[in-house]
Design an enzyme around this catalytic site. Structure first.
Site, PDB file in Angstrom:
ATOM      1  N   CYS A 181       0.842  -1.200   0.000  1.00  0.00           N
ATOM      2  CA  CYS A 181       0.000   0.000   0.000  1.00  0.00           C
ATOM      3  C   CYS A 181       0.878   1.250   0.000  1.00  0.00           C
ATOM      4  CB  CYS A 181      -0.958   0.047   1.171  1.00  0.00           C
ATOM      5  SG  CYS A 181      -2.104  -1.337   1.277  1.00  0.00           S
ATOM      6  N   ARG A 228       5.986  -1.146  -4.118  1.00  0.00           N
ATOM      7  CA  ARG A 228       5.466  -1.758  -2.903  1.00  0.00           C
ATOM      8  C   ARG A 228       4.488  -2.894  -3.201  1.00  0.00           C
ATOM      9  NH1 ARG A 228       4.691   1.264   2.080  1.00  0.00           N
ATOM     10  NH2 ARG A 228       6.444   2.657   2.362  1.00  0.00           N
ATOM     11  N   TRP A 242      -3.114  -2.761  -1.506  1.00  0.00           N
ATOM     12  CA  TRP A 242      -2.878  -4.199  -1.595  1.00  0.00           C
ATOM     13  C   TRP A 242      -3.950  -4.851  -0.747  1.00  0.00           C
ATOM     14  CZ3 TRP A 242      -1.420  -8.359   1.607  1.00  0.00           C
ATOM     15  CH2 TRP A 242      -0.908  -9.485   0.937  1.00  0.00           C
ATOM     16  N   ASN A 297      -2.928   2.512   5.167  1.00  0.00           N
ATOM     17  CA  ASN A 297      -2.040   1.369   4.994  1.00  0.00           C
ATOM     18  C   ASN A 297      -2.091   0.541   6.271  1.00  0.00           C
ATOM     19  OD1 ASN A 297      -1.275   2.595   2.638  1.00  0.00           O
ATOM     20  ND2 ASN A 297       0.780   3.149   3.329  1.00  0.00           N
ATOM     21  N   GLY A 298      -2.112  -0.779   6.149  1.00  0.00           N
ATOM     22  CA  GLY A 298      -2.063  -1.624   7.327  1.00  0.00           C
ATOM     23  C   GLY A 298      -3.342  -2.412   7.528  1.00  0.00           C
ATOM     24  N   GLU A 338      16.390 -20.161  -1.753  1.00  0.00           N
ATOM     25  CA  GLU A 338      16.181 -18.866  -2.400  1.00  0.00           C
ATOM     26  C   GLU A 338      15.854 -19.033  -3.883  1.00  0.00           C
ATOM     27  OE1 GLU A 338      16.349 -14.723  -3.504  1.00  0.00           O
ATOM     28  OE2 GLU A 338      15.592 -15.939  -1.854  1.00  0.00           O
ATOM     29  N   LYS A 378      12.448 -17.689  -5.627  1.00  0.00           N
ATOM     30  CA  LYS A 378      12.440 -16.775  -6.774  1.00  0.00           C
ATOM     31  C   LYS A 378      11.561 -17.334  -7.895  1.00  0.00           C
ATOM     32  CE  LYS A 378      14.608 -13.283  -5.570  1.00  0.00           C
ATOM     33  NZ  LYS A 378      13.951 -13.544  -4.284  1.00  0.00           N
ATOM     34  N   GLU A 429       7.907 -17.044  -6.928  1.00  0.00           N
ATOM     35  CA  GLU A 429       7.428 -15.668  -6.870  1.00  0.00           C
ATOM     36  C   GLU A 429       7.040 -15.113  -8.236  1.00  0.00           C
ATOM     37  OE1 GLU A 429       9.553 -13.275  -3.254  1.00  0.00           O
ATOM     38  OE2 GLU A 429      10.871 -13.885  -4.881  1.00  0.00           O
ATOM     39  N   HIS A 468      15.328 -38.873   2.025  1.00  0.00           N
ATOM     40  CA  HIS A 468      14.410 -38.901   3.166  1.00  0.00           C
ATOM     41  C   HIS A 468      13.018 -38.383   2.802  1.00  0.00           C
ATOM     42  CE1 HIS A 468      17.656 -39.975   5.922  1.00  0.00           C
ATOM     43  NE2 HIS A 468      18.408 -39.134   5.229  1.00  0.00           N
ATOM     44  N   LYS A 527       6.202  -5.462  -2.202  1.00  0.00           N
ATOM     45  CA  LYS A 527       7.628  -5.294  -1.936  1.00  0.00           C
ATOM     46  C   LYS A 527       7.902  -5.080  -0.453  1.00  0.00           C
ATOM     47  CE  LYS A 527      11.910  -4.710  -3.201  1.00  0.00           C
ATOM     48  NZ  LYS A 527      12.659  -5.868  -3.723  1.00  0.00           N
TER      49      LYS A 527
END
Length: 605
Positions: free
Chosen positions: A2, A27, A74, A98-99, A477, A481, A484, A500, A600
Site C-alpha cells: 500500500c 510496494r 494491496w 495502509n495496514g 532462495e 524466486k 514468486e 528422506h 515489496k
C-alpha cells in the site's frame, strides 16, 4: 505494501499525486485512487488493477483541486474492486489507510448497530466512519482523529481530509511508516521519502504513535499522548527522478545486472584493503562479549541469515539461531545474556521483523540490523546499523538487496571471528571479498545461455533445487524466486535430504537444479544428484569448470561459474539462480516486476 501520498498545494495536484503513486508501485498493489477537494466538495477517481487504469480514468475525467490524497491498495479485507479501493468517503471525511485494523469487526458491528451504512468490505471504512461520527457530534477534525486513534488495534498509517477544512491534511502512524514533507507554501504526506522526492527533500519521519496536522504553512506533530512534539527535519537524499529501466526489459533484470556495482559499493564501506582489514561502523558494545547470535528475518532475508549461520559458526565458532520473523515472538523464545539479535530487511519497515526487533529490545538484547534504508524504523532503532548500499530496489522479487545483505553478513562474520581471536588470515578474507564484483560479472556473462535453456524449465509444473552447506539456503532462495515470479511450484532441499522423502517426487517431468561449486561437499552433492538422475530427473548443474567436467554428463544443461573461494560462492551463484527464475518468468509471460498477490514492503503481519 500500500502507498499514501497527500498534497496541500498551490496548484492542481492530481498529476503530482499520480506521479507519487507511480513512485510507490514497487510496494505492490492491486487498486488505486485519488481524491481532491475542490469547490467545497470531494472529487474522486478509483480503479482496480494497475495505475494505467487510474491514469486512463483521469484522462477521461480530470480532477481539479489544489489539495488531495492518493493511495495504492494491496487487498487485505475485501477483493480489489472499485468499491474497496481507497480513498474512502464517509460524510465529510475522506481517508486512506495502509495496514490492518485488527479489531475492525467489533467496531463495525458497533457502527452497524447505530444504523450506519457501509459501502465496502474493508477494515479501512470503519476508521472513516469513526472519525466522521466524531465530527458529526461536533468535534473539530484534530480532536476527532485524536479521539479515534486509541480505539484502533493493529498497524496503520492514515491520511485524512475533511470537506469543511480543505486546507488541513491529517496523518497518523502505528506500526506502518509515514513521512511528512516540508515545502514552500505547501506541505506533503507520504509513505516514504521516495514518494515525496519530486516535491521536497526536507522531510520528517513520524515516530510510533505520532499523529500530525498539516496546513500549507505549518506542521504540528503530536505523540500518542497528544502532546505537541518536534521531530527532526532531515534531507531525504531520495532521487526526484522516476526509476528507469534503461535498456533492460524489466526492473528485475536491471537490478540483477547492477549487482557487481552495488555489491562493490557495499563492500567498499566495509573493506580496508591497505590495512588488510574488514571493518564495521562504530560499535558501542564489545563484539567479543557476544556468545550467541539470533537472526530474525522474512523471506529472502531469512536465507541471508541461514547462509550467515554457516559463516559465523565456521569462522567465529559462535552458535547462531535463525528464526522466521512471523513466528519469532509467538513461540516465546528464550533470550540469553550476551546475545546479539540481528534483523535483516531491505525496507527496514517489514512489520513482522520490526515487531521481533522490539521484542528483543524489550528483553534487553543488544541488536543489530542489516538494512538498505538508513532512515527506516529498524535502522533508527537497532543498536548497530550495518547498512547495505543497494539503492532503491523496484522489482518485488529481491535480487541486489539479497547479495548486498550477504556482503554485509560476511563482513559481520569476519569481525566476530576477529573479536573472538579465531580469524587466522584476515588479508585472505579481504582478498576473496574484493574478488566478488568481478566474479559476479563473469557469472552475468552466461545470461544468454540461461535464457536459451529457460523454456525447458518453463514447461515444468514442479521444480526442485538442491544444495549443500551455504548452497542449501541458496537452493531455498532459488525455489522462492521461481515461485514468486513464474508461479511454478518449486522447493529447495539440502542435497542429503533427498533420500528422506523428496526423491519420491522425481520423474522425467521434474527438473532438478543442482547448485554445486567444486570443493569438499561436491562429491556428496553429485552422489545425491546421480541418485535423482537414475530415476529420470532432468538435471541442470550449476558449477565451475572443474565440477562440470566431473559431473556434467547426462544433464539437460550446465551453467559454468568462475572458480571461487567457498566464502563468496553464495554471492556469485546467486546470479545464475536469479537469471534462471527471471528468464523462466519471461518465457511464461508473467508480470516479472509486480507478480500477483505480492508486495515489496510488507508492512502488515
Amino acid at each position: 505494501m500500500c502507498g499514501i501520498v497527500g498534497i496541500l498545494g498551490q496548484e492542481p495536484v492530481a498529476d503530482r499525486l499520480l506521479d507519487g503513486l507511480k513512485r510507490l508501485e514497487y510496494r505492490g498493489y492491486d487498486s488505486a485512487g485519488i481524491c481532491t477537494v475542490h469547490g467545497g466538495d470531494f472529487d474522486r477517481r478509483r480503479a482496480p488493477g494497475k495505475l494505467k487504469n487510474l491514469a486512463q480514468r483521469l484522462a477521461e475525467e480530470p480532477l481539479p483541486g489544489d489539495s488531495g490524497i492518493a493511495h495504492t491498495r494491496w487487498a487485505t479485507h475485501g477483493a480489489p474492486t472499485v468499491d474497496n479501493a481507497h480513498p474512502h468517503i464517509v460524510g465529510d471525511v475522506v481517508l486512506v489507510h495502509n495496514g490492518i485494523i485488527e479489531n475492525f469487526k467489533p467496531l463495525r458491528d458497533e457502527l452497524l448497530a447505530e444504523g450506519r451504512e457501509f459501502k465496502s468490505q474493508t477494515d479501512t471504512e470503519v476508521v472513516a466512519h469513526l472519525i466522521a461520527r466524531e465530527i458529526e457530534r461536533g468535534a473539530e477534525p484534530r480532536a476527532a482523529l485524536a479521539a479515534v486513534l486509541p480505539r484502533l488495534h493493529g498497524a496503520f498509517a492514515l491520511g485524512v481530509m475533511v470537506r469543511t477544512h480543505p486546507d488541513l491534511l491529517l496523518g497518523a502512524r502505528l506500526g506502518a511508516p509515514l513521512t511528512v514533507g516540508y515545502g514552500d507554501g505547501e506541505n506533503f504526506l507520504g509513505s516514504d521519502a521516495l514518494a515525496l522526492a519530486p516535491l521536497t527533500q526536507r522531510i520528517a519521519y513520524l515516530e510510533e504513535g505520532d499523529w500530525v496536522a498539516i496546513t500549507r504553512d505549518e506542521v504540528e506533530i503530536y505523540d500518542r499522548d497528544n502532546q505537541r512534539v518536534t521531530r527532526p527535519i532531515v534531507n531525504s537524499g531520495a532521487s526526484g527522478q522516476l526509476m528507469d529501466k534503461g535498456n533492460h526489459r524489466h526492473f528485475m533484470q536491471k537490478e540483477i545486472y547492477e549487482q557487481p556495482v552495488v555489491v562493490a559499493q557495499t563492500l567498499r564501506s566495509y573493506l580496508r584493503p591497505l590495512e588488510a582489514q574488514v571493518a564495521l561502523p562504530d560499535i558501542e558494545f564489545d563484539l567479543s562479549s557476544v556468545e550467541r547470535v539470533v537472526v530474525v528475518a522474512c523471506g529472502t532475508a531469512s536465507y541471508v541469515g541461514m547462509i550467515g549461520k554457516y559463516w559465523i559458526e565456521q569462522l567465529a565458532r559462535i552458535p547462531v539461531e535463525v528464526d522466521v520473523a512471523s513466528e519469532y515472538r509467538y513461540r516465546d523464545p528464550v533470550l540469553l545474556p550476551n546475545t546479539l539479535g540481528l534483523v535483516i530487511s531491505q525496507s527496514g519497515e517489514t512489520a513482522d521483523t520490526l515487531a521481533a526487533l522490539r521484542h528483543m529490545k524489550a528483553a534487553g538484547v543488544t541488536t543489530g540490523g542489516i538494512i538498505n534504508v538508513p532512515t527506516s524504523s529498524m535502522a533508527r532503532e537497532v543498536d548497530l546499523l550495518l547498512p547495505t548500499h543497494a539503492g532503491p530496489e523496484i522489482g518485488v522479487a529481491s535480487t541486489k538487496a539479497f547479495t548486498c545483505q550477504l556482503a554485509v553478513m560476511a563482513a559481520l562474520a569476519t569481525n566476530l571471528a576477529r573479536a573472538k581471536g579465531r580469524l587466522a588470515d584476515e588479508a585472505d578474507v579481504v582478498e576473496h571479498l574484493q574478488h566478488v564484483p568481478e566474479a559476479m560479472s563473469m557469472a552475468l556473462a552466461h545470461d544468454a545461455e540461461i535464457e536459451a535453456m529457460a523454456p525447458k524449465i518453463a514447461a515444468a509444473r514442479d521444480v526442485l533445487y538442491l544444495g549443500r552447506g551455504p548452497e542449501f539456503p541458496l537452493a531455498l532462495e532459488g525455489a522462492l524466486k521461481l515461485k514468486e515470479i513464474s508461479y511454478i511450484h518449486a522447493e529447495g532441499y539440502a542435497s542429503g535430504e533427498m533420500k528422506h522423502g523428496p526423491i519420491a517426487l522425481i520423474d522425467e517431468q521434474v527438473p532438478l537444479i543442482v547448485i554445486a561449486p567444486s570443493g569438499p561437499l561436491f562429491d556428496k552433492t553429485v552422489s545425491n544428484m546421480q541418485e535423482a538422475q537414475a530415476r529420470g530427473a532432468q538435471v541442470v548443474l550449476i558449477s565451475d569448470a572443474e565440477g562440470i567436467a566431473q559431473a556434467g554428463e547426462n544433464t539437460i544443461a550446465t551453467i559454468e561459474m568462475p572458480k571461487v573461494h567457498p566464502l563468496i560462492a553464495p554471492l556469485v551463484y546467486a546470479v545464475p539462480v536469479q537469471l534462471l527464475a527471471y528468464h523462466v518468468a519471461v518465457a511464461k509471460g508473467t508480470d516479472v516486476d509486480q507478480p500477483r498477490n505480492l508486495a515489496k514492503s510488507v508492512t502488515v503481519e
